[in-house]
Write an enzyme that holds these catalytic residues in place. Sequence first.
Site, short mmCIF file in Angstrom:
data_model
loop_
_atom_site.label_atom_id
_atom_site.label_comp_id
_atom_site.label_asym_id
_atom_site.label_seq_id
_atom_site.Cartn_x
_atom_site.Cartn_y
_atom_site.Cartn_z
N GLU A 173 -4.41 -12.17 -11.29
CA GLU A 173 -3.87 -10.81 -11.46
C GLU A 173 -2.93 -10.66 -12.66
OE1 GLU A 173 -2.53 -8.96 -7.84
OE2 GLU A 173 -4.25 -9.66 -6.67
N GLY A 188 -2.02 -15.52 -17.42
CA GLY A 188 -2.53 -15.39 -18.77
C GLY A 188 -3.50 -14.23 -18.84
N VAL A 189 -4.09 -14.07 -20.02
CA VAL A 189 -5.06 -13.00 -20.22
C VAL A 189 -6.46 -13.63 -20.17
CG1 VAL A 189 -5.89 -11.25 -21.83
CG2 VAL A 189 -3.43 -11.75 -21.67
N GLY A 216 -9.86 -2.12 -16.59
CA GLY A 216 -10.27 -0.73 -16.40
C GLY A 216 -9.13 0.13 -15.85
N ARG A 224 -11.43 12.28 -3.73
CA ARG A 224 -9.96 12.32 -3.68
C ARG A 224 -9.39 13.27 -4.73
NH1 ARG A 224 -6.83 6.85 -4.82
NH2 ARG A 224 -7.44 7.45 -6.93
N TYR A 278 -13.11 -2.75 6.30
CA TYR A 278 -12.65 -1.83 5.25
C TYR A 278 -12.33 -0.49 5.91
CZ TYR A 278 -12.58 0.21 0.54
OH TYR A 278 -12.20 0.81 -0.65
#
Lengths: 564, 564
Positions: free
Chosen positions: A279, A283-284, A148, A426, A483
């Site tokens: 990440e 590989g994909v 994405g 943002r 967070y």
Amino acid sequence: MFYHELNPKIDYSRSNLRWNAWGANDQDFGRKSQMPEILKLLQREFNLNSIRETPAVALEDIKLPNGKLSASDIKNLSGIVGKNNLKTDRLERVFHSAGKSYYDVLRLHTNTLKSFVDGVIYPKKDSEIIKVLEYCSKNKITVIPFGGGSSVVGGLEVIKGKGQKAVLSLDMTEMTELISFDPISMTATFQAGIYGPKLEYGLNLKGYTLGHFPQSFEYSTLGGWVAARSAGQQSNRYGKIEEIISSVKLISPNGVVETLRAPAASIGPDWNQIIAGSEGLLGVISEVTIKIHRIPETRKYFGLVFPDILSSINFIRKANHEEIKTSMLRLSDANETRLYEYLGELGKKNTAGRKFKKFLQNSYLKWVGIGGNKCVVLVGLDGSRTEVDRSFNSLKNLWKKGGAIYAGEKLGQNWIHSRYNMPFLRNHIMQFGMGVDTMETSTTYDRLEDLHKAGIESLQNSIPSSIAMCHLSHSYHDGACLYYTILFPMDEKKPEDQWFKMKRMVSDTFHAHKAPISHHHGVGFDHKKWYQSGLGKPGIDALNGLKKSLDQKEILNPGKLFHS
Amino acid sequence: MFYHELNPKIDYSRSNLRWNAWGANDQDFGRKSQMPEILKLLQREFNLNSIRETPAVALEDIKLPNGKLSASDIKNLSGIVGKNNLKTDRLERVFHSAGKSYYDVLRLHTNTLKSFVDGVIYPKKDSEIIKVLEYCSKNKITVIPFGGGSSVVGGLEVIKGKGQKAVLSLDMTEMTELISFDPISMTATFQAGIYGPKLEYGLNLKGYTLGHFPQSFEYSTLGGWVAARSAGQQSNRYGKIEEIISSVKLISPNGVVETLRAPAASIGPDWNQIIAGSEGLLGVISEVTIKIHRIPETRKYFGLVFPDILSSINFIRKANHEEIKTSMLRLSDANETRLYEYLGELGKKNTAGRKFKKFLQNSYLKWVGIGGNKCVVLVGLDGSRTEVDRSFNSLKNLWKKGGAIYAGEKLGQNWIHSRYNMPFLRNHIMQFGMGVDTMETSTTYDRLEDLHKAGIESLQNSIPSSIAMCHLSHSYHDGACLYYTILFPMDEKKPEDQWFKMKRMVSDTFHAHKAPISHHHGVGFDHKKWYQSGLGKPGIDALNGLKKSLDQKEILNPGKLFHS
């Protein structure tokens, strides 16, 4: 019945997605009309004399170097995927050259991004991925897998591998099929390029849910979730993505690694847990089998107000240790509670009646011992009516002992309603010289309060005029995630340096507390230094040994995570 | 109150442990007095004309080659750990040269074991492990890490690495300290060499439990559990060991890999899940932090009788999908149910009254549709009284729908009482020309019934006069484990070939069904072929790349798992 506010109608065509901000052009911040008031609120908090306009540069003005793919590369790569699935135009190249971190968006906004991909390839099936990786290995082309594009840790930073001549973005979003569906074992296998809402919608139509709702849900993909070890907001019930996967297919330049579809096994190091978090370096990820659940009969989301952070941490800890079923336990610290309270007041007329109500509320809170350090905990329960009632009653015992008061379901409904909406804020404030960023970590319960405080202090010290706050959004048997959000006036002259300093100070703090550099955002380029130092050289070297076997030419997402 | 029948007083001195059979010399099979009857029962099932005696060879007669450690090796290694902690005597060498599989014990029994370690080293601290690995890397000495020595998959097979001159067993059982204890986060850190009962006893004294009770519990160690990905009998409640670990310290020849103590993180491939299952190939596991739990207030273990295997699988599946809290759901297939019934009758006088009671029982079962295919499911519940009652009532709805009848708590109590006892039966029957072995796998619910049947068929075809049976002892959201037991008359001439054939046929069956070669025993040497074929060459090569970085000289447990 559809589950948890998905919007299955987002138009993901590249011309409809913002290349330098969050989301699709036809989606926006839900409280856009209140932006003038929000900006004034921030101006007051930041002690700014005035608000300055900082409009973004236009796409046409982005300093885009010529693409480095040769005519022969373009011909050969087009030959693999078809002409229409290899793109070299400005929009595609810029869109694929950054993620969505503050630093990414800042550079696009101010025309300081320096590295760009030379082309974008959209494979439609596994055999095409295999051929693309083979071609790029032979022809010295770096490949950056792209889902994405919502990385906030520099996971898509365009870094060309040593001795390589060009960089190709491999966009998975044309691979979106449901491959198999098994209601007996409650699993489903999807191609990895499917966006969150489309996957969830497909399951909802059959009566099922994945239950994985990261804040990026609307603009992130299954493969991206796995690659970055994402966490959904209901992870207390459904687990983090690495707990949700049953099997994964990884296509590397050296061949395919596909794990067995089995509930558990004792067959060496767990490849699901090697691929989760890889990440794009190994590989994909082309297919993922995930555990699915029946859509719960009902849900109940509500707020609680605690006197302070320690009492609310203890509530969350005990709820976990008593194994009370929850979907979400989301604690806002005193700063975040205060900011949300301000935001909640916006747009409401301050009549005498309201003032008096507010006075009564505050007097009551004070009377029960809840004052300026108060913290809101949002509780989410999903399940059968019996389960939800049972959890509610068990939790009630705990929150009463913790000195909290029940604040009703409206808080919960508001949260559900606006859950994917905050990233759009943002887009607006960056037009007016203001920035916002988020950082996250996790630690064990015995260290949570100390680390919370140290994190806030390091953020406030890094940008003194900022607002720093924190929530605790995922909790476990042995600890929880912290967070942090920081809102700040952008430095007029050196906004990048301002960000580097902030990032460095908070990351150093996590590191000093032996806390991981990320709980669910990932490592990418931005966290590499702290990740590598936390794991140590033997572990880093070993992962590179693993990578070199799968990706001999080191074409896959070089320069990130464990790769130097 | 101590949890789940631990025996904290086992004497683990090497002279008290059987070197060629299960357990300590002063521990034995609880129904030893019934052995004559059990042997007769097996004789009848196997259609044997007579029972032959097959006594084991004495330790003194084991064909033990001279040790290959030079005087200088012995001096230098003793220098690291102290004279008393390097052993080269016959008992220590033989004890450390095999695990406890049928094939291991058979070879010791019949004096056909061919490879032996040349010495055994007992480090007392991390710094000694580091020095031992350094010395052995430089001096071409293979190192096989050793925990309880209870591997049943050839994990301890003595294979000398290429170009190496000697093999050293690195026994961890002198490293048993509790390093830290955190009741707030509910974790504890132990040195990895501690045996199950000592670890659990230490926690019980403080009011806590680990809840990890593999059948090998009394004779296995924390480090061994992690290295082999073991599963405890209450894994439905506490998780498999890989879910229980919070952090791990691995000492490799290239340095230490230690994971952060954090509840969850998004920092690349998960090293906890690389180390879990590494079976001594990547390093020595020296410390483990584990999640602990309060000792539950109460427990209720009871039996259910289902008409057949499908109805019992569906019961287990639905209990998981409805998220009913259980500690154990243990289904015995029709064959296992029948054998346990026979064993249960042994030693009881067959009076007219008993015969009539039995007749009434069977008539009732028949009347409710339960006949010759009946399967017993043992249910284990641990928790507060409220939780246990709640689970019991929720399960009752399910088993009634499934056509089962409640068979009371006596079955459950018997199981608890004899839970660690079955491995001792083998010690006795192997003295009389009979063998027993176990094989296990896992699969998703949609394939369970087919695989169950295929596994039983392959076992029965491999040794036609055998008794093959199966239980399903660990279940999950998406599937369950299948655990097979085969009892058989030992081939008089070629017992090893008989075992090879059996192992090959059942393993081929698991493989053909795309099921893992193990759910919790591990891979070792015996399962290597099927494991490697199931994962595929790219995955195997990559793990070797990882290993070569940590263990450049490939001294650690070579020739097993992914190592060729």
